[in-house]
Design an enzyme around this catalytic site. Structure first.
Site, PDB file in Angstrom:
ATOM      1  N   HIS A 175       0.831  -1.201   0.000  1.00  0.00           N
ATOM      2  CA  HIS A 175       0.000   0.000   0.000  1.00  0.00           C
ATOM      3  C   HIS A 175       0.867   1.253   0.000  1.00  0.00           C
ATOM      4  CE1 HIS A 175      -3.348   2.679   1.428  1.00  0.00           C
ATOM      5  NE2 HIS A 175      -4.025   1.885   0.632  1.00  0.00           N
ATOM      6  N   HIS A 193      -5.214   5.885  -5.461  1.00  0.00           N
ATOM      7  CA  HIS A 193      -6.377   6.527  -4.863  1.00  0.00           C
ATOM      8  C   HIS A 193      -6.828   7.688  -5.757  1.00  0.00           C
ATOM      9  CE1 HIS A 193      -4.575   4.519  -1.374  1.00  0.00           C
ATOM     10  NE2 HIS A 193      -5.805   4.451  -0.910  1.00  0.00           N
ATOM     11  N   HIS A 202      -7.446  -2.279  -4.797  1.00  0.00           N
ATOM     12  CA  HIS A 202      -7.648  -2.826  -3.460  1.00  0.00           C
ATOM     13  C   HIS A 202      -8.294  -4.210  -3.492  1.00  0.00           C
ATOM     14  CE1 HIS A 202      -6.927   1.427  -2.382  1.00  0.00           C
ATOM     15  NE2 HIS A 202      -6.472   0.922  -1.253  1.00  0.00           N
ATOM     16  N   HIS A 324     -15.156   5.704   2.955  1.00  0.00           N
ATOM     17  CA  HIS A 324     -13.818   5.123   3.010  1.00  0.00           C
ATOM     18  C   HIS A 324     -12.818   5.992   3.758  1.00  0.00           C
ATOM     19  CE1 HIS A 324      -9.738   5.355   1.167  1.00  0.00           C
ATOM     20  NE2 HIS A 324      -9.699   4.109   1.607  1.00  0.00           N
ATOM     21  N   HIS A 359     -11.267  -2.492   4.195  1.00  0.00           N
ATOM     22  CA  HIS A 359     -11.327  -2.526   2.744  1.00  0.00           C
ATOM     23  C   HIS A 359     -12.125  -3.706   2.205  1.00  0.00           C
ATOM     24  CE1 HIS A 359      -9.294   0.818   0.781  1.00  0.00           C
ATOM     25  NE2 HIS A 359      -8.676   0.968   1.935  1.00  0.00           N
TER      26      HIS A 359
END
Length: 583
Positions: A175, A193, A202, A324, A359
């Site tokens: 990540h 992102h 993800h 999120h 997630h």
């Protein structure tokens, strides 16, 4: 979908140290409401798309209740490029990741390099006899919790070899590398992102993480838990993660958000002073807006296009925006830690086991959203379908993976244990005001904008391009409240809420109102070498449904109120207008 590339064996230098989803059965997506637009229409067209073998698949669209209009966007439109998908990152150029403009990550987030990068094959799904079922974390039994702790404990033990790709820290570094500037593609930093890469990246990430955990306890049916924050029973840190001393506990969490504290799905650093019931009500309202009202079209749900060569962070989709990001901020220990570690920052988020649980529910929202029907389906742009990532599997073999191969979770070998989704029927109907606000008492938008800063609530009147539209006209075009050239410092936390038909005295802590249109948020994200920290975006909200619910369809002028929640002193807005746009 079948793969176009043959998988080859590649030796690496490493040695080894329950039912189907509720949404898939009930299919409420075939019948959904949009204010007064609850008429049934027959759609007889077909949608064609090509799979990776060039074969054409035709999909019949069923009888649905058209509506649920409303476009939501957080960035300027990006032209849809062709034949420019994001490629897998070049591992030979992986460099230092950075937290912000002054601090680099102290350790390397780069993965170990395979012996022959040119021969890394495309991943091919192994055969399976049983789906891995991901359970809601709050309902997990002790046997499952023990199994999950054991798997995580063994993964942490692999950290004795810092180059083992299956180690807990190496998994967390994935990540960090993809999200904090370690990789570059097309001469620019790669960021998964704030764009349409968010969901597929993800999904693949959790897929391999889950299989690694299962392999460590010799259980190929092991499924990650999901943090069921979209249901009142799951709106708190799952108890299994709040046991000090366990392998899935992390002490770098906000200590004030433990012991059953109700989560705020709109949290942006400030605590909302309200009752638990109101907090849960706000959460369900946000879920309805983000999953239904504001996400009727694919790009609005997934995020803005991100073809090769474009600048990173072109714009978030609805769920990445809220809930999120607020869940990350609510969980991460911002009060004690400089950068909000662990969950509160991209580079360190994977160091908290609850990240993967969070997630998993984000990924579940992808499945739930498609079950809502209408135009809610996967993107068909080749730049999205052919974008690629790099991962190691549970046998320490490196692979390239494509977005197009992760569109069906069941084909990937997993599904989610069913839980009710009460937000589907949580359309806000309460009103803050009776009748129409006197717009003549408010300054027109032309006098309010450009707005130098949003440091307090601002109300204004705004003209509509058309009123008293017919149902066919509404189905053809959405009425869009658009804020042009919103500028702010991208190193700051930003959030403001939008309301219709209320003045600046509105109680902004109660979101379950028909007048609540939506929120704009931004998590700090710095791109080195950009030369500027001034973000400039366009924010669009569909208001057709809201106008119906508020009884304003026949009005030529309406009232709009902006309420800053975080960072308003750093926000400027060039103009506001209402436009009609096709979905």
């Amino acid at each position: 979908m079948a793969s176009v590339c043959k998988s080859t064996t590649l030796n690496t230098p490493f040695t080894s140290s329950t039912k189907s989803s509720l949404a898939s059965t009930s299919k409420p997506s075939q019948l959904f409401l949009h204010g007064k637009r609850n008429q049934t229409f027959k759609i007889s067209c077909k949608v064609s798309n090509n799979d990776q073998n060039g074969e054409t698949n035709s999909v019949d669209r069923r009888n649905v209740l058209l509506g649920l209009g409303g476009l939501y966007g957080v960035a300027n439109a990006v032209p849809l490029a062709t034949a420019n998908p994001i490629p897998p990152p070049d591992l030979t150029s992986c460099s230092k990741a950075h937290i912000d403009e002054t601090d680099d990550v102290e350790y390397s987030c780069c993965p170990p390099k395979p012996e022959d990068l040119d021969k890394v094959p495309y991943y091919k799904f192994p055969s399976m006899t049983k789906l891995r079922i991901r359970p809601p974390a709050h309902a997990a039994d002790e046997e499952y919790i023990a199994k999950y702790n054991l798997a995580t404990k063994r993964m942490r033990e692999l950290d004795i070899n810092p180059t083992d790709p299956l180690g807990f820290k190496q998994q967390a570094n994935i990540h960090c590398a993809y999200c904090n500037g370690a990789y570059k593609v097309g001469g620019k930093e790669l960021q998964v992102h704030f764009s349409w890469l968010f969901f597929p990246f993800h999904r693949w990430y959790l897929y391999f993480y889950e299989r690694i955990l299962g392999s460590l306890i010799n259980d190929p049916t092991f499924g990650l838990p999901y943090w069921n924050w979209d249901h009142p029973k799951g709106m708190r840190l799952p108890p299994m993660f709040d046991r000090e001393g366990s392998s899935i506990y992390d002490d770098k969490r906000n200590q004030g958000h433990r012991n059953g504290t109700i989560i705020d799905l709109g949290h942006f650093g400030e605590e909302v002073q309200t009752t638990q019931l109101q907090m849960m009500t706000n959460n369900l309202t946000l879920m309805y807006r983000q999953m239904i009202t504001n996400a009727p079209c694919p790009l609005l749900f997934f995020g803005a296009p991100y073809p090769l060569g474009s600048d990173p962070s072109p714009g978030m989709g609805t769920i990445e925006n809220i809930p999120h990001t607020p869940v990350h901020i609510w969980t991460g220990d911002t009060p004690r830690q400089k950068h909000g570690e662990n969950m509160g920052n991209f580079y360190s988020a994977g160091l908290d086991p609850v990240f993967y649980c969070h997630h998993a529910n984000v990924d579940r929202m992808w499945n739930e959203w498609k079950q809502l029907g209408g135009k809610r389906r996967d993107l068909t742009q080749k730049d999205w379908l052919n974008s690629e990532f790099f991962f190691y599997d549970e046998n320490r073999n490196p692979f390239r993976v494509r977005v197009r191969d992760c569109l069906d979770s069941k084909k990937m070998g997993y599904d989610y244990a069913p839980m009710p989704t009460p937000w589907r029927n949580f359309k806000p109907i309460r009103k803050s005001t009776t009748g129409k606000v006197n717009t003549s008492s408010l300054p027109p938008a032309s006098q309010v904008f450009p707005l130098a800063k949003l440091d307090k609530a601002v109300s204004f009147s705004i003209n509509r391009p058309a009123s008293s539209r017919t149902q066919p006209e509404k189905n053809e075009q959405e009425e869009m409240l658009t804020f042009n050239k919103i500028q702010y410092d991208d190193r700051k936390y930003i959030r403001f809420d939008v309301f219709l038909n209320v003045d600046k005295n509105v109680n902004a802590d109660e979101l379950d109102k028909a007048e609540f249109a939506g929120s704009y948020t931004s998590l700090p994200h710095v791109h080195t070498g950009s030369g500027s920290h001034a973000a400039s975006v366009t924010f669009r909200l569909a208001i057709t449904e809201l106008l119906e619910d508020s009884g304003l369809e026949d009005e030529d002028t309406i009232a709009v109120t902006l309420v800053p929640k975080k960072g308003g002193e750093d926000i400027s807005i060039d103009s506001a207008e209402i436009k009609l746009e096709a979905c």
